[in-house]
Design an enzyme around this catalytic site. Structure first.
Site, short mmCIF file in Angstrom:
data_model
loop_
_atom_site.label_atom_id
_atom_site.label_comp_id
_atom_site.label_asym_id
_atom_site.label_seq_id
_atom_site.Cartn_x
_atom_site.Cartn_y
_atom_site.Cartn_z
N LYS A 10 19.26 -38.28 -29.46
CA LYS A 10 20.24 -39.06 -28.69
C LYS A 10 21.52 -39.31 -29.47
O LYS A 10 22.59 -39.43 -28.88
CB LYS A 10 19.62 -40.39 -28.21
CG LYS A 10 18.50 -40.15 -27.20
CD LYS A 10 18.45 -41.15 -26.07
CE LYS A 10 17.50 -40.64 -25.00
NZ LYS A 10 17.21 -41.54 -23.92
N LYS A 38 12.70 -30.28 -22.50
CA LYS A 38 11.98 -31.10 -21.51
C LYS A 38 12.88 -31.41 -20.31
O LYS A 38 14.11 -31.49 -20.45
CB LYS A 38 11.40 -32.37 -22.15
CG LYS A 38 12.32 -33.55 -22.21
CD LYS A 38 11.55 -34.88 -22.44
CE LYS A 38 12.55 -36.03 -22.31
NZ LYS A 38 12.01 -37.33 -22.13
N LYS A 56 16.15 -36.67 -16.84
CA LYS A 56 17.00 -37.15 -15.74
C LYS A 56 18.46 -37.24 -16.15
O LYS A 56 19.33 -37.32 -15.30
CB LYS A 56 16.48 -38.48 -15.17
CG LYS A 56 16.29 -39.62 -16.15
CD LYS A 56 15.90 -40.88 -15.38
CE LYS A 56 14.73 -41.65 -15.95
NZ LYS A 56 14.90 -42.24 -17.28
#
Ligand code: ATP
Ligand code: LTN
Length: 335
Positions: A118, A200, A203
């Protein structure tokens, strides 16, 4: 002959209201949550404080928080059996997180792959909350003395950190926290992107074709499945060098209960067209009843907010007991 009933083991899990849930969230997490309510005492929360580690638009975050709660109810969480609440409505999470962050090492947090991923993705906002995220997650779990935490495989490292923090605290002070176990479903623990099957399904991916949302209509689901990246072999079989096909097989397998062997036999000699249509149909069938419920619940804001405020009150009662104990053990003055 009557025996004293034992306390059911307790579960806690959470999901961030950072957008509409994907098929990955459903298969890896939400789907299992409903199924676990029978055997466990369950607490499920919308992790809005965690969502703040990435920049959010205030109005969107508020809307997504209600949407997340409505989707959890639609997917089978029964507020009569489980406690459903919003993380920021129970202040003990943030309070315990501070104490735990003082018992978590910089080195441990630096090893978290989610932090590395992130911070690379949001290089302009590598904030302290993103770094200490796992201490808040540990607080979410430990404040309820949860025995089991159902999550997708990407959260395993955070669970291990939680266990270490709990054990360290218990050794340093005295037995306080239950050391939780992760619960990771056998199949579908990691659904991959439909466009880049090595990554992966997420969203927050910028490519909308890479994920299927729980709110996607039948046409959209079919279109996204048809566009899913496969390979040129044209044979439906699972293999390490066929990540796209293997991912579609996992999705189809979890939703229909069929094994890889049965799926290979079903589509032998048929190529990918028919297979992709069948995968899409299995997703559409799984989502149709949930989508109808979701629309109904979301339209009834009074009901939804009522469930959340009752959930927060029940959760806060449980959490406060642990927080009081912890404050006392670490030496915070209580009057
Ligand atoms: P973001 O894209 O914002 O990072 P996310 O889609 O990864 O979010 P989270 O809120 O971080 O979703 O995760 C909620 C739950 O869903 C977690 O238990 C996580 O392990 C699970 N999960 C998320 N993506 C997948 C996936 N692709 N396959 C299986 N489980 C998943
Ligand atoms: N970090 C989790 C969401 C989350 C969570 C939790 C999961 C926040 N607190 C406590 C389990 C238990 C994620 O899915 N990214």
């Amino acid at each position: 002959m009557s025996e004293t009933p034992l306390r059911k083991p307790r579960i806690l899990s959470g999901i961030q209201p950072t957008g509409t849930f994907t098929l990955g969230n459903y298969v890896g997490a939400v789907r299992n949550w409903g199924a676990l309510q029978q055997e466990y005492e369950c607490l499920y929360m919308v992790a809005d404080l965690h969502a703040l580690t990435v920049r959010q638009e205030a109005a969107a975050l508020r809307r997504q928080t209600r949407e997340a709660a409505a989707m959890l109810l639609a997917a089978g969480i029964d507020p009569g059996r489980s406690i459903l609440f919003v993380q920021s409505h129970v202040p003990a999470h943030a309070q315990l997180a501070w104490v735990l962050s003082c018992n978590t090492q910089f080195g441990e947090l630096s090893r978290m792959t989610q932090f590395k991923d992130k911070s690379a993705k949001h290089a302009d906002n590598v904030n302290a909350g993103l770094f200490t995220y796992p201490a808040l997650m540990a607080a979410d779990i430990l404040v309820y003395n949860a025995d089991l935490v159902p999550v997708g495989v990407d959260q395993k490292q955070h669970l291990e950190l939680t266990r270490n923090v709990a054990q360290r605290f218990n050794n340093l002070y005295s037995p306080t926290f239950t050391v939780p176990e992760p619960y990771i479903g056998k199949t579908g623990a990691k659904i991959m992107s439909l466009q880049e099957p090595e990554k992966k399904m997420s969203k927050s991916d910028t490519n909308a074709n890479s994920f299927i949302l729980m709110t996607d209509d039948a046409d959209t689901i079919l279109r996204k499945c048809k566009r899913a990246v496969t390979d040129s072999e044209g044979v439906v079989r699972a293999a390490d060098d066929k990540p796209g096909v293997t991912n579609l097989m996992s999705i189809y397998g979890v939703l229909t209960g069929k094994s890889f062997g049965a799926i290979e036999a079903e589509f032998a000699g048929q190529g990918y067209g028919a297979f992709k249509e069948a995968v899409a149909a299995s997703i559409i069938d799984a989502f149709a009843p949930i989508q109808a419920e979701y629309a109904r619940i979301l339209a009834d804001k009074a009901y939804l907010d009522g469930v959340l405020s009752q959930g927060a009150a029940r959760a806060a009662g449980l959490a406060q007991r642990t927080l009081t104990k912890v404050y006392k053990k670490v030496g915070l003055l209580q009057l």
